[in-house]
Design a protein around this motif. Structure first.
Motif, PDB file in Angstrom:
ATOM      1  N   GLY A  75     -77.796 -34.545 -44.103  1.00 45.78           N
ATOM      2  CA  GLY A  75     -77.777 -33.189 -44.648  1.00 45.78           C
ATOM      3  C   GLY A  75     -77.348 -33.172 -46.105  1.00 45.78           C
ATOM      4  O   GLY A  75     -77.841 -32.373 -46.895  1.00 45.78           O
ATOM      5  N   LEU A  76     -76.442 -34.075 -46.456  1.00 48.75           N
ATOM      6  CA  LEU A  76     -76.023 -34.179 -47.847  1.00 48.75           C
ATOM      7  C   LEU A  76     -77.189 -34.614 -48.725  1.00 48.75           C
ATOM      8  O   LEU A  76     -77.347 -34.106 -49.830  1.00 48.75           O
ATOM      9  CB  LEU A  76     -74.849 -35.158 -47.995  1.00 48.75           C
ATOM     10  N   THR A  77     -78.025 -35.513 -48.234  1.00 46.64           N
ATOM     11  CA  THR A  77     -79.187 -35.914 -49.039  1.00 46.64           C
ATOM     12  C   THR A  77     -80.100 -34.715 -49.273  1.00 46.64           C
ATOM     13  O   THR A  77     -80.673 -34.578 -50.353  1.00 46.64           O
ATOM     14  CB  THR A  77     -79.987 -37.081 -48.403  1.00 46.64           C
ATOM     15  N   GLY A  78     -80.215 -33.842 -48.289  1.00 48.64           N
ATOM     16  CA  GLY A  78     -81.009 -32.622 -48.479  1.00 48.64           C
ATOM     17  C   GLY A  78     -80.399 -31.718 -49.537  1.00 48.64           C
ATOM     18  O   GLY A  78     -81.110 -31.164 -50.366  1.00 48.64           O
ATOM     19  N   ALA A  79     -79.069 -31.583 -49.513  1.00 48.11           N
ATOM     20  CA  ALA A  79     -78.391 -30.758 -50.522  1.00 48.11           C
ATOM     21  C   ALA A  79     -78.557 -31.370 -51.907  1.00 48.11           C
ATOM     22  O   ALA A  79     -78.829 -30.655 -52.875  1.00 48.11           O
ATOM     23  CB  ALA A  79     -76.910 -30.614 -50.166  1.00 48.11           C
ATOM     24  N   LEU A  80     -78.415 -32.681 -52.001  1.00 47.68           N
ATOM     25  CA  LEU A  80     -78.589 -33.350 -53.293  1.00 47.68           C
ATOM     26  C   LEU A  80     -80.013 -33.187 -53.816  1.00 47.68           C
ATOM     27  O   LEU A  80     -80.224 -33.032 -55.012  1.00 47.68           O
ATOM     28  CB  LEU A  80     -78.236 -34.835 -53.187  1.00 47.68           C
ATOM     29  N   ALA A  81     -80.967 -33.216 -52.914  1.00 50.63           N
ATOM     30  CA  ALA A  81     -82.379 -33.142 -53.309  1.00 50.63           C
ATOM     31  C   ALA A  81     -82.728 -31.813 -53.979  1.00 50.63           C
ATOM     32  O   ALA A  81     -83.658 -31.764 -54.785  1.00 50.63           O
ATOM     33  CB  ALA A  81     -83.278 -33.373 -52.095  1.00 50.63           C
ATOM     34  N   VAL A  87     -73.044 -33.422 -60.656  1.00 51.58           N
ATOM     35  CA  VAL A  87     -71.844 -33.857 -61.361  1.00 51.58           C
ATOM     36  C   VAL A  87     -70.863 -34.332 -60.306  1.00 51.58           C
ATOM     37  O   VAL A  87     -70.616 -33.627 -59.320  1.00 51.58           O
ATOM     38  CB  VAL A  87     -71.221 -32.695 -62.182  1.00 51.58           C
ATOM     39  N   SER A  88     -70.298 -35.527 -60.512  1.00 46.72           N
ATOM     40  CA  SER A  88     -69.445 -36.095 -59.471  1.00 46.72           C
ATOM     41  C   SER A  88     -68.443 -37.077 -60.041  1.00 46.72           C
ATOM     42  O   SER A  88     -68.672 -37.705 -61.075  1.00 46.72           O
ATOM     43  CB  SER A  88     -70.320 -36.822 -58.443  1.00 46.72           C
ATOM     44  N   SER A  89     -67.356 -37.225 -59.322  1.00 47.16           N
ATOM     45  CA  SER A  89     -66.460 -38.345 -59.568  1.00 47.16           C
ATOM     46  C   SER A  89     -67.117 -39.580 -58.943  1.00 47.16           C
ATOM     47  O   SER A  89     -68.184 -39.495 -58.335  1.00 47.16           O
ATOM     48  CB  SER A  89     -65.103 -38.066 -58.921  1.00 47.16           C
ATOM     49  N   ASP A  90     -66.480 -40.736 -59.092  1.00 48.16           N
ATOM     50  CA  ASP A  90     -66.983 -41.964 -58.484  1.00 48.16           C
ATOM     51  C   ASP A  90     -66.819 -41.831 -56.973  1.00 48.16           C
ATOM     52  O   ASP A  90     -65.711 -41.856 -56.446  1.00 48.16           O
ATOM     53  CB  ASP A  90     -66.192 -43.170 -59.018  1.00 48.16           C
ATOM     54  N   SER A  91     -67.937 -41.634 -56.289  1.00 50.30           N
ATOM     55  CA  SER A  91     -67.891 -41.330 -54.856  1.00 50.30           C
ATOM     56  C   SER A  91     -69.216 -41.726 -54.208  1.00 50.30           C
ATOM     57  O   SER A  91     -70.185 -42.046 -54.890  1.00 50.30           O
ATOM     58  CB  SER A  91     -67.677 -39.825 -54.660  1.00 50.30           C
ATOM     59  N   GLY A  92     -69.243 -41.646 -52.895  1.00 46.38           N
ATOM     60  CA  GLY A  92     -70.484 -41.896 -52.169  1.00 46.38           C
ATOM     61  C   GLY A  92     -71.600 -40.963 -52.603  1.00 46.38           C
ATOM     62  O   GLY A  92     -72.723 -41.410 -52.869  1.00 46.38           O
ATOM     63  N   PRO A  93     -71.346 -39.638 -52.697  1.00 44.05           N
ATOM     64  CA  PRO A  93     -72.406 -38.741 -53.139  1.00 44.05           C
ATOM     65  C   PRO A  93     -72.930 -39.068 -54.543  1.00 44.05           C
ATOM     66  O   PRO A  93     -74.114 -38.895 -54.814  1.00 44.05           O
ATOM     67  CB  PRO A  93     -71.740 -37.362 -53.097  1.00 44.05           C
ATOM     68  N   HIS A  95     -73.245 -42.115 -55.847  1.00 41.60           N
ATOM     69  CA  HIS A  95     -74.177 -43.230 -55.680  1.00 41.60           C
ATOM     70  C   HIS A  95     -75.454 -42.788 -54.975  1.00 41.60           C
ATOM     71  O   HIS A  95     -76.551 -43.240 -55.303  1.00 41.60           O
ATOM     72  CB  HIS A  95     -73.500 -44.383 -54.937  1.00 41.60           C
ATOM     73  N   MET A  96     -75.320 -41.869 -54.008  1.00 40.60           N
ATOM     74  CA  MET A  96     -76.498 -41.344 -53.310  1.00 40.60           C
ATOM     75  C   MET A  96     -77.409 -40.584 -54.273  1.00 40.60           C
ATOM     76  O   MET A  96     -78.633 -40.764 -54.260  1.00 40.60           O
ATOM     77  CB  MET A  96     -76.072 -40.424 -52.153  1.00 40.60           C
ATOM     78  N   ALA A  97     -76.822 -39.719 -55.101  1.00 36.57           N
ATOM     79  CA  ALA A  97     -77.619 -38.924 -56.047  1.00 36.57           C
ATOM     80  C   ALA A  97     -78.385 -39.832 -57.001  1.00 36.57           C
ATOM     81  O   ALA A  97     -79.570 -39.605 -57.267  1.00 36.57           O
ATOM     82  CB  ALA A  97     -76.725 -37.952 -56.819  1.00 36.57           C
ATOM     83  N   VAL A  98     -77.715 -40.853 -57.515  1.00 38.23           N
ATOM     84  CA  VAL A  98     -78.384 -41.788 -58.424  1.00 38.23           C
ATOM     85  C   VAL A  98     -79.531 -42.480 -57.691  1.00 38.23           C
ATOM     86  O   VAL A  98     -80.645 -42.585 -58.222  1.00 38.23           O
ATOM     87  CB  VAL A  98     -77.383 -42.817 -59.002  1.00 38.23           C
ATOM     88  N   ALA A  99     -79.278 -42.939 -56.468  1.00 37.61           N
ATOM     89  CA  ALA A  99     -80.314 -43.634 -55.702  1.00 37.61           C
ATOM     90  C   ALA A  99     -81.511 -42.727 -55.419  1.00 37.61           C
ATOM     91  O   ALA A  99     -82.647 -43.192 -55.353  1.00 37.61           O
ATOM     92  CB  ALA A  99     -79.735 -44.155 -54.383  1.00 37.61           C
ATOM     93  N   MET A 100     -81.248 -41.427 -55.289  1.00 32.67           N
ATOM     94  CA  MET A 100     -82.321 -40.470 -55.021  1.00 32.67           C
ATOM     95  C   MET A 100     -83.045 -40.030 -56.290  1.00 32.67           C
ATOM     96  O   MET A 100     -84.026 -39.298 -56.215  1.00 32.67           O
ATOM     97  CB  MET A 100     -81.744 -39.243 -54.314  1.00 32.67           C
ATOM     98  N   GLY A 101     -82.551 -40.434 -57.439  1.00 32.08           N
ATOM     99  CA  GLY A 101     -83.192 -40.043 -58.687  1.00 32.08           C
ATOM    100  C   GLY A 101     -82.787 -38.666 -59.191  1.00 32.08           C
ATOM    101  O   GLY A 101     -83.452 -38.108 -60.068  1.00 32.08           O
ATOM    102  N   VAL A 102     -81.702 -38.108 -58.659  1.00 30.30           N
ATOM    103  CA  VAL A 102     -81.207 -36.817 -59.130  1.00 30.30           C
ATOM    104  C   VAL A 102     -80.475 -37.053 -60.456  1.00 30.30           C
ATOM    105  O   VAL A 102     -79.614 -37.937 -60.530  1.00 30.30           O
ATOM    106  CB  VAL A 102     -80.238 -36.190 -58.098  1.00 30.30           C
ATOM    107  N   PRO A 103     -80.791 -36.318 -61.508  1.00 29.94           N
ATOM    108  CA  PRO A 103     -80.060 -36.488 -62.764  1.00 29.94           C
ATOM    109  C   PRO A 103     -78.561 -36.286 -62.517  1.00 29.94           C
ATOM    110  O   PRO A 103     -78.146 -35.252 -61.987  1.00 29.94           O
ATOM    111  CB  PRO A 103     -80.625 -35.393 -63.666  1.00 29.94           C
TER     112      PRO A 103
END
Length: 151
Positions: A75-81, A87-93, A95-103
């Motif tokens: 569900g978080l990947t859907g929200a990120l998409a 904007v994030s601190s160093d966290s799992g989300p 790294h996920m956002a970067v991997a998904m190509g979200v600026p």
């Protein structure tokens, strides 16, 4: 935006709530948007603290949605998409956002090059003691850069 880092031992990585309130208030004044707060169930209180301080400093919080603890990893990947930028601190989300190509703009309290991604913008905040202008500018640049693709 992801404020927390997921675990208590990672709190030193998280920018101060006061710093984030100031930065995100300036960003909202310059470029109105919907701010989606993410996080694990144990981070909901951090987001609520952010909302309270934001309301006290800037007033209206109607453009801010808090979904901490309300998503699964998928569900978080859907929200990120659906985010135009993240904007994030160093966290799992982060790294996920970067991997998904979200600026993505990553906020680090101290230099940590081993955790940087070349696909993300990085600001070292010094735990909010400096660089609020640099952080605001970086976020607005990401908005401007990606508006071309949002039209």
């Amino acid at each position: 935006m992801n404020i927390g880092c997921g675990t208590l031992d990672a709190e030193k990585k998280r920018p101060s709530v006061e710093f984030l309130v100031e930065v995100m208030g300036q960003v909202a004044a310059a470029s109105p948007h919907i701010l989606l707060l993410t996080g694990a169930p144990n981070e909901r209180s951090i987001n609520q603290d952010f909302l309270g301080q934001y309301a006290a400093r800037w007033g209206d919080v109607g453009h801010i949605l808090d979904i901490a603890g309300q998503t699964t990893p998928s569900g978080l990947t859907g929200a990120l998409a659906i985010c135009d930028i993240f904007v994030s601190s160093d966290s799992g989300p982060y790294h996920m956002a970067v991997a998904m190509g979200v600026p993505t703009l990553a906020l680090f309290n101290f230099p940590s090059p081993e955790h940087y991604h070349r696909e993300a913008s990085v600001v070292v905040t010094g735990n909010g003691s400096r660089n609020s202008d640099a952080t605001v500018s970086s976020i607005l640049r990401l908005f401007d850069k990606n508006r071309v693709f949002m039209s």
